[in-house]
Scaffold this active site. Structure first.
Site, PDB file in Angstrom:
ATOM      1  N   ASP A  60      -2.368   3.894  -4.369  1.00 18.73           N
ATOM      2  CA  ASP A  60      -2.905   5.473  -3.764  1.00 18.73           C
ATOM      3  C   ASP A  60      -3.867   6.728  -3.979  1.00 18.73           C
ATOM      4  OD1 ASP A  60      -0.922   4.127  -2.070  1.00 18.73           O
ATOM      5  OD2 ASP A  60       0.853   5.359  -2.604  1.00 18.73           O
ATOM      6  N   LYS A 110       0.201   0.807   3.682  1.00 13.16           N
ATOM      7  CA  LYS A 110       1.660   0.318   3.504  1.00 13.16           C
ATOM      8  C   LYS A 110       2.180   1.797   3.756  1.00 13.16           C
ATOM      9  CE  LYS A 110       1.464   1.990  -1.111  1.00 13.16           C
ATOM     10  NZ  LYS A 110       2.653   3.098  -1.016  1.00 13.16           N
ATOM     11  N   CYS A 163       4.890   4.929  -6.524  1.00 16.44           N
ATOM     12  CA  CYS A 163       4.191   3.696  -6.230  1.00 16.44           C
ATOM     13  C   CYS A 163       3.436   3.167  -7.618  1.00 16.44           C
ATOM     14  CB  CYS A 163       2.610   4.847  -4.730  1.00 16.44           C
ATOM     15  SG  CYS A 163       4.017   4.984  -3.386  1.00 16.44           S
TER      16      CYS A 163
END
Ligand code: VGL
Ligand code: ZN
Length: 229
Positions: free
Chosen positions: A14, A128, A173
């Protein structure tokens, strides 16, 4: 730490504009902080770029993930009348859902990878959290803990047994991805200089690091990684 490039992958979590602070291009053009900017989040980029280039040159896989939410996503406080970022909501199937500002909305500049992240070595991008009613912190499973992203199959079908993780954010994450990787049987390393955390609620980064260590995840600086057999 000696890593065999034929059985290892680097996973860049990310590294998107919405998780990065304000940015000034070399040309002087300025960009505002992301919607969910992680303090010094952009500092992960240099270490990841270096390692990614080394991995790709050795024939090792590099994977990047992206948080990729539709507008009105269940993790957005704005989707829950009367709720504010930092609060939680009860969501059937996933338990308490942490609420965030709107972030990483599909197709927006906030959801784009930071422009300094070198995507040339990346062979797979996993998106995601793309279902409106389901969040996903982990690169492996969405937050129902049942829906796979396909990353496990990708890695295992290539004979990969070791994963190195860096990116954003340490306490969300990266944490969930690392815990899932370890639980799936991968030897799991988190690159200590290539992660930064949200730090909300207070102490979440320290708790995340403790959690990782208890799960047998190794923390190691990227400069300590050597590819070879
Ligand atoms: C993340 C909060 C919400 C992350 C994603 O990438 O760590 N954190 N969505
Ligand atoms: Zn998100």
């Amino acid at each position: 730490m000696l890593i065999d490039p034929s059985t290892a992958a680097l996973i860049e979590i990310d590294v998107q504009n919405d998780f990065c602070p304000a940015y000034t291009r070399p040309s002087g053009e300025k960009f505002p902080p992301g919607a969910l900017a992680v303090d010094r989040g952009d500092e992960v980029i240099e270490a990841l770029n270096l390692l990614a280039a080394t991995f790709a040159a050795a024939g090792a896989k590099v994977v990047a993930t992206a948080d990729w939410h539709p507008s009105g996503h269940v993790s957005f406080a704005s989707a829950h009348p009367g709720k504010k970022p930092g609060e939680t909501a009860e969501v059937p199937g996933t338990g308490p859902q942490a609420l965030w500002p709107d972030h990483c909305v599909q197709g927006t500049s906030g959801a784009a990878f930071h422009e300094r992240l070198d995507l040339r070595p990346v062979s797979l991008i996993i998106r995601k959290g793309f279902r409106r009613s389901l969040d996903s912190y982990s690169a492996f499973f969405e937050n129902d803990r049942r829906s796979p992203t396909g990353l496990e199959g990708y890695l295992k079908s290539l004979g990969i047994g070791t994963v190195l993780l860096g990116g954003l954010a340490t306490d969300y994450c990266v944490l969930y991805s690392a815990l899932d990787a370890a639980a799936l049987g991968f030897t799991t390393l988190v690159l200590s200089d290539a992660v930064r955390g949200v730090g909300f609620p207070a102490g979440s980064v320290e708790a995340a690091l403790d959690n990782m260590k208890s799960a047998g995840i190794r923390l190691c600086p990227s400069s300590g990684v050597t590819l070879g057999v």
